[in-house]
Scaffold this motif. Structure first.
Motif, PDB file in Angstrom:
ATOM      1  N   ASP A  70       0.860  -1.179   0.000  1.00  0.00           N
ATOM      2  CA  ASP A  70       0.000   0.000   0.000  1.00  0.00           C
ATOM      3  C   ASP A  70       0.897   1.230   0.000  1.00  0.00           C
ATOM      4  O   ASP A  70       1.845   1.307   0.776  1.00  0.00           O
ATOM      5  CB  ASP A  70      -0.920  -0.015   1.238  1.00  0.00           C
ATOM      6  N   ARG A  71       0.615   2.179  -0.881  1.00  0.00           N
ATOM      7  CA  ARG A  71       1.454   3.373  -0.967  1.00  0.00           C
ATOM      8  C   ARG A  71       1.455   4.160   0.339  1.00  0.00           C
ATOM      9  O   ARG A  71       2.433   4.838   0.670  1.00  0.00           O
ATOM     10  CB  ARG A  71       0.990   4.267  -2.130  1.00  0.00           C
ATOM     11  N   ARG A  72       0.366   4.057   1.079  1.00  0.00           N
ATOM     12  CA  ARG A  72       0.326   4.787   2.344  1.00  0.00           C
ATOM     13  C   ARG A  72       1.299   4.173   3.344  1.00  0.00           C
ATOM     14  O   ARG A  72       1.930   4.880   4.119  1.00  0.00           O
ATOM     15  CB  ARG A  72      -1.109   4.781   2.901  1.00  0.00           C
ATOM     16  N   ILE A  73       1.437   2.840   3.300  1.00  0.00           N
ATOM     17  CA  ILE A  73       2.404   2.186   4.198  1.00  0.00           C
ATOM     18  C   ILE A  73       3.820   2.605   3.809  1.00  0.00           C
ATOM     19  O   ILE A  73       4.631   2.984   4.657  1.00  0.00           O
ATOM     20  CB  ILE A  73       2.252   0.652   4.136  1.00  0.00           C
ATOM     21  N   LEU A  74       4.114   2.567   2.496  1.00  0.00           N
ATOM     22  CA  LEU A  74       5.442   2.979   2.037  1.00  0.00           C
ATOM     23  C   LEU A  74       5.735   4.417   2.432  1.00  0.00           C
ATOM     24  O   LEU A  74       6.809   4.733   2.954  1.00  0.00           O
ATOM     25  CB  LEU A  74       5.547   2.831   0.515  1.00  0.00           C
ATOM     26  N   ASN A  75       4.768   5.287   2.161  1.00  0.00           N
ATOM     27  CA  ASN A  75       4.984   6.690   2.508  1.00  0.00           C
ATOM     28  C   ASN A  75       5.164   6.869   4.015  1.00  0.00           C
ATOM     29  O   ASN A  75       5.988   7.681   4.450  1.00  0.00           O
ATOM     30  CB  ASN A  75       3.822   7.558   1.987  1.00  0.00           C
ATOM     31  N   THR A  90      12.283   7.751  -4.178  1.00  0.00           N
ATOM     32  CA  THR A  90      12.678   6.644  -3.305  1.00  0.00           C
ATOM     33  C   THR A  90      11.883   5.382  -3.654  1.00  0.00           C
ATOM     34  O   THR A  90      12.418   4.272  -3.678  1.00  0.00           O
ATOM     35  CB  THR A  90      12.453   7.027  -1.824  1.00  0.00           C
ATOM     36  N   CYS A  91      10.613   5.585  -3.947  1.00  0.00           N
ATOM     37  CA  CYS A  91       9.753   4.483  -4.404  1.00  0.00           C
ATOM     38  C   CYS A  91      10.373   3.761  -5.601  1.00  0.00           C
ATOM     39  O   CYS A  91      10.435   2.534  -5.645  1.00  0.00           O
ATOM     40  CB  CYS A  91       8.399   5.042  -4.844  1.00  0.00           C
ATOM     41  N   HIS A 135      17.522   2.244   7.624  1.00  0.00           N
ATOM     42  CA  HIS A 135      16.239   2.181   8.316  1.00  0.00           C
ATOM     43  C   HIS A 135      15.132   1.704   7.356  1.00  0.00           C
ATOM     44  O   HIS A 135      14.339   0.817   7.674  1.00  0.00           O
ATOM     45  CB  HIS A 135      15.921   3.573   8.879  1.00  0.00           C
ATOM     46  N   ILE A 136      15.125   2.292   6.171  1.00  0.00           N
ATOM     47  CA  ILE A 136      14.162   1.858   5.151  1.00  0.00           C
ATOM     48  C   ILE A 136      14.366   0.373   4.859  1.00  0.00           C
ATOM     49  O   ILE A 136      13.418  -0.409   4.765  1.00  0.00           O
ATOM     50  CB  ILE A 136      14.332   2.680   3.848  1.00  0.00           C
ATOM     51  N   GLY A 137      15.650   0.002   4.747  1.00  0.00           N
ATOM     52  CA  GLY A 137      15.984  -1.389   4.427  1.00  0.00           C
ATOM     53  C   GLY A 137      15.406  -2.388   5.412  1.00  0.00           C
ATOM     54  O   GLY A 137      15.008  -3.499   5.036  1.00  0.00           O
ATOM     55  N   GLU A 138      15.369  -1.995   6.689  1.00  0.00           N
ATOM     56  CA  GLU A 138      14.804  -2.900   7.688  1.00  0.00           C
ATOM     57  C   GLU A 138      13.341  -3.213   7.406  1.00  0.00           C
ATOM     58  O   GLU A 138      12.861  -4.313   7.655  1.00  0.00           O
ATOM     59  CB  GLU A 138      14.914  -2.274   9.092  1.00  0.00           C
ATOM     60  N   TYR A 139      12.631  -2.194   6.902  1.00  0.00           N
ATOM     61  CA  TYR A 139      11.209  -2.404   6.607  1.00  0.00           C
ATOM     62  C   TYR A 139      10.982  -3.107   5.259  1.00  0.00           C
ATOM     63  O   TYR A 139      10.256  -4.086   5.182  1.00  0.00           O
ATOM     64  CB  TYR A 139      10.456  -1.068   6.601  1.00  0.00           C
ATOM     65  N   VAL A 140      11.599  -2.553   4.205  1.00  0.00           N
ATOM     66  CA  VAL A 140      11.169  -2.979   2.862  1.00  0.00           C
ATOM     67  C   VAL A 140      11.641  -4.379   2.494  1.00  0.00           C
ATOM     68  O   VAL A 140      11.248  -4.897   1.454  1.00  0.00           O
ATOM     69  CB  VAL A 140      11.592  -1.972   1.762  1.00  0.00           C
ATOM     70  N   LEU A 184       6.686  -5.610   1.381  1.00  0.00           N
ATOM     71  CA  LEU A 184       6.959  -4.183   1.566  1.00  0.00           C
ATOM     72  C   LEU A 184       7.923  -3.613   0.531  1.00  0.00           C
ATOM     73  O   LEU A 184       8.113  -2.403   0.469  1.00  0.00           O
ATOM     74  CB  LEU A 184       7.456  -3.927   2.987  1.00  0.00           C
ATOM     75  N   SER A 185       8.530  -4.482  -0.284  1.00  0.00           N
ATOM     76  CA  SER A 185       9.431  -3.959  -1.321  1.00  0.00           C
ATOM     77  C   SER A 185       8.669  -3.574  -2.580  1.00  0.00           C
ATOM     78  O   SER A 185       9.203  -2.941  -3.474  1.00  0.00           O
ATOM     79  CB  SER A 185      10.492  -5.010  -1.681  1.00  0.00           C
ATOM     80  N   LEU A 186       7.402  -3.987  -2.670  1.00  0.00           N
ATOM     81  CA  LEU A 186       6.630  -3.643  -3.874  1.00  0.00           C
ATOM     82  C   LEU A 186       6.284  -2.163  -3.833  1.00  0.00           C
ATOM     83  O   LEU A 186       5.649  -1.689  -2.884  1.00  0.00           O
ATOM     84  CB  LEU A 186       5.350  -4.490  -3.943  1.00  0.00           C
ATOM     85  N   ALA A 187       6.691  -1.431  -4.858  1.00  0.00           N
ATOM     86  CA  ALA A 187       6.476   0.020  -4.830  1.00  0.00           C
ATOM     87  C   ALA A 187       5.748   0.527  -6.077  1.00  0.00           C
ATOM     88  O   ALA A 187       5.005   1.483  -6.044  1.00  0.00           O
ATOM     89  CB  ALA A 187       7.814   0.730  -4.697  1.00  0.00           C
TER      90      ALA A 187
END
Lengths: 524, 524
Positions: free
Chosen positions: A233-238, A254-255, A286-291, A342-345
């Motif tokens: 979901d783009r909102r989760i990514l954002n 970044t996406c 930090h992003i890497g931990e999530y995506v 979470l890597s799908l953008a």
């Protein structure tokens, strides 16, 4: 068995020497590389006009075997769209240039523009989404479930072996979706869909879940092998970008970088973030931990408890809806093939909520001569802002949609059929009307006319006195199952000799019962 | 009854107040004049980008009701083409400019050219015939029966009320036919076909007769009213011109003038011949004696005895073949609607033999609000020279083909439906899954998923808790015949309440028998 569900009984010809002879009459050129452009030796020297025998770069002709296969593919997709209650629309291939401009970001350079020949400035449509949004705004439609199957045009660098062309089919069913917008990556990953969209203000995630169900149904029906549908979901990514301290102005770029994670390892993505996009190493880590996370309901629950994300309004909304989506997908019984990833953008400007992409999973034991990577075969998402761009008052129409990558799926089927030597019947002829000796053209014309009148698909050779062997050979070559033979004796007896081409068994059938008998024989 | 044969049972909605409400959700804009281009008050002043809400001149969007009607029209035509054993091909919308140049005479100015954006110089296809000839030559195919349905593009002056657009469907089945070539008249008379062609060296008139049979079948199936198929032969016309003393260099231009005879009286045609084309008054009168003739077999026999024509080799060949054609058409039982008409010329460079054109006959008692002249609705002919133009060695492939004027037929049907108030169903949904009270979204999702899995076309409203009345109203508005209702009681009892929307009768069906019962109810 990796084979299309036969939509017409018996459309797959048996493999064998007779099928090979088919090539004589109906060519099966799987590529078009065999015929080089042919030109007179000198360019504009005075030899008069000489033909250049080629199609434009990045386009190809579709001979009967291609067209038959693709028609069946499209029919399977349309059957699914109709099963879900979508209506079809059609829009012109040409749009005003200004309708398209300002919608595709840097990809605008790939738009085919028409020459200024006086009158309006025109361009070829680049996708079906922008025309759909224009259509909704122009007709003040706020509520619609539609599908659209049509060709779109991009001056991309063709990679025809992987199913990438400059002319290709778009078809899908959506609720007004802005795909393929500003990021070159997204163009590469997925670019030849059929579209299904649902436009309208509805309760959350119900149409979104249906879009995923549609992808699941189509990929299952087509028996392309195992597949996985990634959802995000783009909102989760954002939300993630925000809690990692990325300024909003860098969300889109970044996406685009995150979206490469399915092709390259994290280290490369990270270095692009830091070196090209100017993110701090800490933010990137930090992003890497999530995506790099992916999973199902349990991951959603975990992130909902995440101390940072749970404080971000956007991420919380997105995760809440993702949970709801998974509930609906559970009721549909399809979570087994869904991965919250979470890597799908999908790196496009206009996605505003759920995004998804279906990929085929490579099979170890696949017997394909040249295995090929075709990237994603379906995708889509929610884009609630695009229609508003066309509305004079900026009124929004929430939309969500799905595109099926027909050209890519077609490339896979094409390769598989090539590898297996399987042939597609290019006609549906049920009966060949034949005569065993000379001077019986009139009898053939009369009989074939009766069969056509009864709706039977029938052919005859366009010769006055063809040899019986040639007529029967034609049946074998083109897969016609029955031959209706009339000779002097049959005419006298008021019968027709009905021959089963495969078994070679012949039975005399009274003329008045012929149509019924043919229908009976051809029943599935 | 002037109505399409229903291809899907129940696709015509009953006329009535409920059908009218359909417009709310699915628009039925019969023209697109209602929405004027919308622009910011000043042209390029600094107000930023504002949307122009229109399609390019001469094109239109096709909303669901149009698309559904046209899909059925196309399906009827394709069914006929397949009944005659044709395979489908597809070629790109874009062709090299030089492929198209030199094929359309003075109409070349109507070709849409793409801007030179680097790379090849391209244009949009103008018809399907030249691409087909290019395809045959490029693939060295000498023998093929194919149909092709696709849009073609002409920078013509649109007359949209009469079904003349700049983008329109071509579809037909032919044997490589050069229609619409050098004469503006031919462009006007007939310009939106589906194509069926037969290419190959065969015995005379057998494929030609089949083309006429196809036109007869399609126009009969579509129930467009009474029609007439005019037939002539370019060799007969050329023979007439020769025996009247016209030099060969003036054959084509004289053809164009003769071709106007169905629109204007002989006197006008004669004066154009004499004053514009420079024919002698005697020659013109002499031509006039021939080209005003029309009839059947007896006319052919009479002309075969004509002292002058019988001495001309071309005319004799043409008349001999015309006689053969009529023999075959008699065996097909369709001579009642065929007229050997010496005024039919189809003014195109490349016709070399039989030519034909189908016209609808005006009916006195027709209940159409605005009767309109749509010109011919089908046509075609033999063109044995076009493929040779593309072959490096000039090898000829004899071709004959037919085009169906889909856009024109569509305009007629559109007008008729408008006049009668009849509506087309735009979806094929069979069942609406509904709930009678709140908190049953999960039950609906589960049930609809079962129905989709069984191939039933099913919809539900995208609301968590829709009112039952709204759900039933949706069925009436969109023509859904059945509602499957699950409430708490039904869930407890293991049944589903199946409601017939028209009669309002409801019956409880055990859940495991629901799919079978729905199928049984929807059997034709």
């Amino acid at each position: 068995m990796l084979r299309l569900v036969p939509l017409v009984a018996g459309w797959v010809l048996p493999v064998g020497p007779t099928a090979a002879q088919l090539n004589q009459v109906r060519a099966w050129p799987l590529g078009y590389g065999g015929l080089l452009p042919w030109r007179a030796a000198t360019g504009s020297a005075g030899g008069g006009w000489r033909p250049v025998l080629k199609t434009p770069k990045g386009t190809r002709d579709h001979p009967p075997a291609h067209t038959a296969l693709r028609d069946r593919l499209l029919a399977a997709v349309v059957t699914c769209f109709k099963r879900h209650g979508a209506a079809a629309i059609d829009t012109p291939v040409l749009e005003l240039r200004e309708t398209l401009m300002g919608k595709y970001g840097e990809d605008a350079k790939l738009i085919y523009e028409l020459q200024d020949q006086g009158g309006e400035l025109l361009a070829l449509r680049y996708d079906l989404t922008v025309p759909f949004a224009r259509y909704l705004a122009m007709n003040k439609i706020t509520n619609m479930k539609r599908y659209h199957i049509a060709k779109v045009y991009r001056r991309d660098n063709p990679a025809t072996t992987r199913g990438r062309y400059r002319e290709f089919y778009h078809c899908g069913m959506w609720f007004a979706e802005p795909k393929y917008l500003s990021c070159a990556r997204s163009l590469c990953c997925f670019f030849c869909p059929q579209d299904f969209d649902i436009a309208g203000q509805f309760d959350p995630m119900i149409p979104d879940a249906e879009c995923l169900k549609i992808v699941h149904e189509i990929l299952s029906d087509l028996q392309l092998g195992d597949f996985l549908i990634k959802v995000n979901d783009r909102r989760i990514l954002n939300g993630i970008f925000a809690v990692c301290g990325i300024p909003e102005s860098k969300f889109i770029t970044t996406c685009c970088t995150v979206d490469k994670l399915d092709k390259v390892p994290w280290e490369e993505v990270r270095s692009e973030m830091v070196e090209e996009k100017g993110l701090s190493p800490e933010a990137a880590d930090h992003i890497g931990e999530y995506v790099q996370l992916h999973g199902g309901l349990e991951l959603i629950e975990r992130l909902l408890q995440d101390p940072k994300l749970s404080q971000n309004k956007l991420a919380k909304e997105g995760l809440g809806d993702m949970k709801l989506l998974f509930e609906y997908l559970t009721l549909f019984g399809i979570t087994g093939k869904i991965s919250f990833d979470l890597s799908l953008a999908r790196g496009l400007d206009y996605y505003t909520g759920v995004i998804f992409e279906a990929v085929l999973l490579q099979q170890e034991n696949e017997r394909v001569e040249e295995p090929m990577s075709v990237g994603s075969v379906a995708g889509g998402g929610r884009y609630d802002g695009l229609v508003g761009m066309f509305d004079p008052k900026g009124r929004k129409v929430p939309c969500v949609g799905v595109s099926i990558g027909i050209e890519r799926i077609f490339s896979i089927l094409e390769q598989r059929m090539k590898a297996s030597g399987e042939k597609v019947r290019t006609t549906e002829t049920q009966v060949l009307v034949a005569t065993p000796h000379k001077h019986l053209l009139a009898a053939r014309l009369k009989l074939i006319s009766e069969l056509w009148g009864a709706g039977i698909k029938a052919e005859m050779l366009y010769k006055k006195d063809p040899k019986l062997l040639k007529q029967l050979q034609y049946c074998e070559d083109t897969g016609i199952p029955l031959a209706a033979i009339v000779g002097e004796q049959e005419l006298t007896d008021g019968v027709v000799k009905l021959r089963d081409v495969a078994t070679r068994v012949e039975v005399d059938i009274p003329r008045e019962k012929l149509v019924d008998e043919i229908r009976r024989r051809l029943e599935p």
